[in-house]
Design a protein around this motif. Structure first.
Motif, PDB file in Angstrom:
ATOM      1  N   GLN A  75      30.071 -12.759  30.361  1.00 41.16           N
ATOM      2  CA  GLN A  75      30.292 -12.794  31.805  1.00 41.16           C
ATOM      3  C   GLN A  75      28.964 -12.917  32.553  1.00 41.16           C
ATOM      4  O   GLN A  75      27.931 -12.395  32.106  1.00 41.16           O
ATOM      5  CB  GLN A  75      31.012 -11.522  32.264  1.00 41.16           C
ATOM      6  N   ASP A  76      28.978 -13.599  33.715  1.00 41.69           N
ATOM      7  CA  ASP A  76      27.784 -13.652  34.548  1.00 41.69           C
ATOM      8  C   ASP A  76      27.687 -12.374  35.375  1.00 41.69           C
ATOM      9  O   ASP A  76      28.520 -11.464  35.264  1.00 41.69           O
ATOM     10  CB  ASP A  76      27.789 -14.896  35.438  1.00 41.69           C
ATOM     11  N   HIS A 108      20.628 -12.078  30.520  1.00 37.64           N
ATOM     12  CA  HIS A 108      20.434 -12.545  31.884  1.00 37.64           C
ATOM     13  C   HIS A 108      21.786 -12.600  32.608  1.00 37.64           C
ATOM     14  O   HIS A 108      22.828 -12.858  32.005  1.00 37.64           O
ATOM     15  CB  HIS A 108      19.796 -13.935  31.894  1.00 37.64           C
ATOM     16  N   TYR A 109      21.741 -12.401  33.928  1.00 43.28           N
ATOM     17  CA  TYR A 109      22.966 -12.368  34.721  1.00 43.28           C
ATOM     18  C   TYR A 109      23.249 -13.690  35.425  1.00 43.28           C
ATOM     19  O   TYR A 109      24.072 -13.751  36.342  1.00 43.28           O
ATOM     20  CB  TYR A 109      22.890 -11.255  35.758  1.00 43.28           C
ATOM     21  N   GLY A 110      22.564 -14.754  35.046  1.00 44.49           N
ATOM     22  CA  GLY A 110      22.823 -16.046  35.667  1.00 44.49           C
ATOM     23  C   GLY A 110      22.030 -16.214  36.942  1.00 44.49           C
ATOM     24  O   GLY A 110      20.803 -16.065  36.958  1.00 44.49           O
ATOM     25  N   SER A 111      22.697 -16.477  38.053  1.00 42.73           N
ATOM     26  CA  SER A 111      22.023 -16.802  39.309  1.00 42.73           C
ATOM     27  C   SER A 111      21.505 -15.573  40.047  1.00 42.73           C
ATOM     28  O   SER A 111      20.820 -15.711  41.064  1.00 42.73           O
ATOM     29  CB  SER A 111      22.975 -17.583  40.225  1.00 42.73           C
TER      30      SER A 111
END
Length: 332
Positions: A75-76, A108-111
């Motif tokens: 998941q992001d 990492h959580y993306g954006s």
């Protein structure tokens, strides 16, 4: 900012929810994860205590151990935040006695680098990344960004475009030295107005401490230590702990003594195959507790305790090794 050493302070009881990737990246070692979370909060505490009178107390660690059952896997950041809030409804937070639940991950959580509810209990932050953790905790304690338009007189910092559009088109001061709740360079302190909001939130929502802490209580009378540290139950309202390790139960032949800021005692100086006795007392700015009932500590023969090195995992999955005297974020 708060300066008086005699003033009361407020305790935030915090829990962490760790994903399976972080567990696996730590060789499936739950104790190591617990110790590193304690170390992270230990380094965060001087900022929060100095600026807002808040002390973090880790009271619960939940670790997802299997990828197949991990609700955060794949998941992001936005979806992880949603999963955190649904997995931890108000009733569960109350059951565990938590003011804040923080999701930590090496992934990492993306954006986004992190996310938190403003004036609420939910927080996702990257593993061992102090600036982001302090930033998201500031949101939990009610502070918006310093470039938000809601501040009296408008944004407090102008190195990035304002949140809310109140200063669209104005010249940005990209070299401005900023604070923790903004996006400018620097970020070594909370802005005085952010700190004031956080202190007010603490006064209305967190437990106030105005007396010495209670006496530490061990879960068992003895322990066979296979790690270079021993984690004991935290004492509510403690700011530091004193410990003594002796060769005899009357503590007449001290082997080592010292002071630790969190509820973890180093055991690297103990010899395998021998019995020792440990006692601890808690302290804060108002005084000290009595010594705990002694606990027998045994290092089994053949157990090899590693040297006194702090191992820190960054959110990029890289291992960094630091001596016990080093910090990876300096408190000004």
């Amino acid at each position: 900012m708060r300066k008086s050493a005699e003033s009361t302070f407020f305790v935030c009881k915090i829990g962490v929810d760790i994903d399976a990737e972080t567990y696996i990246s730590h060789d499936r070692d739950s104790l190591l994860i617990h110790r590193e979370v304690l170390r992270t909060l230990d380094i965060a505490n001087p900022f929060l205590k100095r600026d807002a009178g808040i002390v973090l107390e880790l009271v619960y660690v939940h670790i997802q151990k299997e990828i197949e059952t991990d609700p955060y896997h794949g998941q992001d950041g936005y979806m992880r935040f949603f999963r955190l809030s649904t997995n931890w409804p108000e009733a569960r937070l109350k059951e565990k006695g938590l003011d804040v639940i923080m999701h930590l991950s090496v992934r990492h959580y993306g954006s986004i680098s992190g996310m938190a509810s403003i004036g609420g209990p939910y927080n996702i932050s990257p593993w061992a990344t102090l600036p982001t953790i302090l930033h998201e905790l500031g949101h939990n304690f009610s502070s918006p960004h310093t470039h938000n338009c809601s501040w009296p007189g408008g944004p407090l910092e102008t190195c990035v475009s304002s949140e809310g559009g109140c200063r669209d088109g104005e010249l940005l001061h990209q070299d401005e030295l900023g604070t923790i709740m903004g996006y400018c360079n620097g970020r070594q302190a909370y802005h005085p107005l952010s700190a004031a909001m956080m202190a007010n939130y603490a006064k209305d929502n967190l437990q106030e401490i105005s007396s010495p802490p209670g006496t530490p209580v061990f879960q068992n009378e003895s322990v066979a230590a296979l790690k270079p540290f021993y984690i004991f139950p935290p004492v509510n309202g403690s700011e530091t702990y004193y410990f003594e390790i002796s060769e005899d139960p009357d503590f007449k032949r001290l082997h080592v003594n010292g002071e630790v800021p969190v509820n973890t005692i180093p055991l690297s100086d103990l010899k395998a195959g021998e019995n020792f006795y440990l006692r601890i007392k808690a302290a804060n700015r108002f005084g000290e507790s009595a010594w705990s009932v002694p606990k027998q500590v045994t290092i089994p023969s053949g157990a090899l305790l590693p040297p006194k090195i702090e191992e820190v995992f960054t959110n990029r999955g890289k291992r960094e090794y630091l001596s016990a005297k080093d910090d990876y974020l300096v408190v000004p």
